[in-house]
Design a protein around this motif. Sequence first.
Motif, short mmCIF file in Angstrom:
data_model
loop_
_atom_site.label_atom_id
_atom_site.label_comp_id
_atom_site.label_asym_id
_atom_site.label_seq_id
_atom_site.Cartn_x
_atom_site.Cartn_y
_atom_site.Cartn_z
N THR A 1 0.83 -1.20 0.00
CA THR A 1 0.00 0.00 0.00
C THR A 1 0.86 1.25 0.00
O THR A 1 0.63 2.19 -0.80
CB THR A 1 -0.94 0.01 1.22
OG1 THR A 1 -1.78 -1.14 1.18
CG2 THR A 1 -1.80 1.26 1.23
N PHE A 2 1.86 1.30 0.87
CA PHE A 2 2.76 2.45 0.92
C PHE A 2 3.73 2.49 -0.25
O PHE A 2 4.44 3.48 -0.42
CB PHE A 2 3.56 2.44 2.24
CG PHE A 2 2.78 2.95 3.41
CD1 PHE A 2 2.74 4.31 3.70
CD2 PHE A 2 2.07 2.08 4.23
CE1 PHE A 2 2.01 4.79 4.78
CE2 PHE A 2 1.34 2.55 5.31
CZ PHE A 2 1.31 3.90 5.59
N LEU A 3 3.76 1.45 -1.05
CA LEU A 3 4.61 1.43 -2.25
C LEU A 3 3.85 1.94 -3.47
O LEU A 3 4.36 2.78 -4.22
CB LEU A 3 5.12 0.02 -2.49
CG LEU A 3 5.90 -0.21 -3.79
CD1 LEU A 3 7.18 0.62 -3.80
CD2 LEU A 3 6.23 -1.69 -3.96
N VAL A 4 2.64 1.46 -3.68
CA VAL A 4 1.91 1.75 -4.92
C VAL A 4 1.19 3.09 -4.85
O VAL A 4 1.24 3.88 -5.80
CB VAL A 4 0.91 0.61 -5.21
CG1 VAL A 4 0.04 0.96 -6.41
CG2 VAL A 4 1.66 -0.69 -5.47
N ILE A 5 0.51 3.39 -3.74
CA ILE A 5 -0.27 4.62 -3.65
C ILE A 5 0.60 5.87 -3.84
O ILE A 5 0.23 6.77 -4.62
CB ILE A 5 -1.04 4.68 -2.31
CG1 ILE A 5 -2.00 3.49 -2.19
CG2 ILE A 5 -1.81 5.99 -2.19
CD1 ILE A 5 -3.03 3.42 -3.28
N PRO A 6 1.76 5.99 -3.18
CA PRO A 6 2.60 7.18 -3.44
C PRO A 6 3.07 7.29 -4.89
O PRO A 6 3.19 8.40 -5.41
CB PRO A 6 3.78 6.99 -2.48
CG PRO A 6 3.25 6.13 -1.39
CD PRO A 6 2.31 5.19 -2.06
N ILE A 7 3.35 6.15 -5.55
CA ILE A 7 3.75 6.21 -6.95
C ILE A 7 2.63 6.75 -7.81
O ILE A 7 2.85 7.55 -8.74
CB ILE A 7 4.20 4.82 -7.44
CG1 ILE A 7 5.46 4.38 -6.70
CG2 ILE A 7 4.44 4.82 -8.94
CD1 ILE A 7 5.95 2.99 -7.08
N LEU A 8 1.41 6.34 -7.54
CA LEU A 8 0.26 6.85 -8.28
C LEU A 8 0.09 8.35 -8.06
O LEU A 8 -0.18 9.11 -9.00
CB LEU A 8 -1.00 6.09 -7.85
CG LEU A 8 -2.31 6.50 -8.54
CD1 LEU A 8 -2.22 6.29 -10.04
CD2 LEU A 8 -3.48 5.73 -7.96
N ILE A 9 0.25 8.80 -6.82
CA ILE A 9 0.15 10.24 -6.53
C ILE A 9 1.24 11.01 -7.27
O ILE A 9 0.99 12.08 -7.84
CB ILE A 9 0.24 10.49 -5.01
CG1 ILE A 9 -0.94 9.83 -4.29
CG2 ILE A 9 0.27 11.98 -4.70
CD1 ILE A 9 -0.85 9.89 -2.78
N PHE A 10 2.45 10.46 -7.29
CA PHE A 10 3.56 11.09 -8.01
C PHE A 10 3.24 11.21 -9.50
O PHE A 10 3.50 12.24 -10.12
CB PHE A 10 4.84 10.28 -7.80
CG PHE A 10 5.86 10.49 -8.88
CD1 PHE A 10 6.60 11.66 -8.94
CD2 PHE A 10 6.08 9.51 -9.84
CE1 PHE A 10 7.55 11.85 -9.95
CE2 PHE A 10 7.01 9.69 -10.84
CZ PHE A 10 7.75 10.86 -10.90
N GLN A 11 2.68 10.16 -10.08
CA GLN A 11 2.36 10.19 -11.51
C GLN A 11 1.32 11.25 -11.83
O GLN A 11 1.43 11.95 -12.85
CB GLN A 11 1.88 8.81 -11.94
CG GLN A 11 1.67 8.67 -13.44
CD GLN A 11 1.24 7.28 -13.84
OE1 GLN A 11 1.43 6.33 -13.07
NE2 GLN A 11 0.67 7.14 -15.01
N VAL A 12 0.32 11.38 -10.97
CA VAL A 12 -0.71 12.41 -11.18
C VAL A 12 -0.09 13.81 -11.09
O VAL A 12 -0.35 14.69 -11.93
CB VAL A 12 -1.85 12.24 -10.16
CG1 VAL A 12 -2.84 13.40 -10.26
CG2 VAL A 12 -2.58 10.92 -10.39
#
Length: 355
Positions: free
Chosen positions: A218-229
């Motif tokens: 969860t702490f790996l994927v969610i921040p990457i998605l926020i970064f991409q946005v």
Amino acid sequence: MNLQSLFKDFNPSKFVVHTCLLIFIALFALRLDQAVTWSYWCVFTPIWVWKTLVIAGATIGSYIWWRYPHFRLESEAYIHYKSMLISLALHLILLMFELLVCDKLESGRHLWILVFIPLIFISIVSIAVCIWAVKHDRSFELELFCAVNVLQFIFLALRLDQFIHWSWEVVFVPLWIVMCLSLVGVLYTIIFAGILLRTPEVNAHQRRKGFQSAVGYTFLVIPILIFQVLLANKLDNDITITYIAVVSPLFVSFVTLILMSFSAKGGNRWWFGIRKDFCTFIRLSIGWFGIRKDFCTFILGACPLLQEYANIAYHSERRTNGVEMQQTEKREHNVLKKADLLKPVLPIISIEMPD
């Protein structure tokens, strides 16, 4: 603190890679924000450190492989060695891409499509490498990342060269697809962890591992998605924030990866000639300096007061492949005898060192 249990499942390769990437992303964002005016060759220093360790580790591992033929008798030794050579080849091609990127940022004398050619080649080759890794039960995180993003790399090169004029949200479509699949995986781990917590037949260790996996992903994927946005909106000039703010979610992801490297296990046995674990590497390194003892025995023998100060009783168990020198056995026996005669003030800590 029981350092042996702390580093029992430690994966040094992942720790080094994720730490170098974390530092590089921070420096690169600061350079884009003009907070630092260093040359890009200096900004890429963590990447050069990473690649230097890879090349040095493969070189030393190859030397030990050919210097000590009896090591090849270990189970799956050839698979580990081939895996190291394949990884080295991919890292060398990746190094070529990084050199071209750095030169492009400094001089601007190449097209981006030419810069991305080594990365696109890696992505195609990585498909075959992933199949080989699955067949031989080897890890393939970097190869999988490149294989699933080959179309993304092509879109990035064409957009940077202005051959296409799509918005960055459209350019990142392949990555959106990958992130959606990753979110499905995160949702699966959360549901699975919840099932384990509510199942009485499951032991505490399995529940803990399931919960840790759910939190980690969860702490790996969610921040990457926020970064991409944030990155897509920043490049399209929809928001006005600094690049260090854009990449800040990635810090959470990389810190998570660094923490997960302490329980990642795995790792190739032939990097730097580490055939089994870090302690084996220490013994080999000490042996290169002419010290024919176990590392801990050597330290405690050289500093007898360290035993009393640290309040440690050390017991060493090891197998012998031949007739050892009588003088060495006697000296080690004296060291252990001195440790047993000490009168500890606190409970004695036993450190067991595996062969």
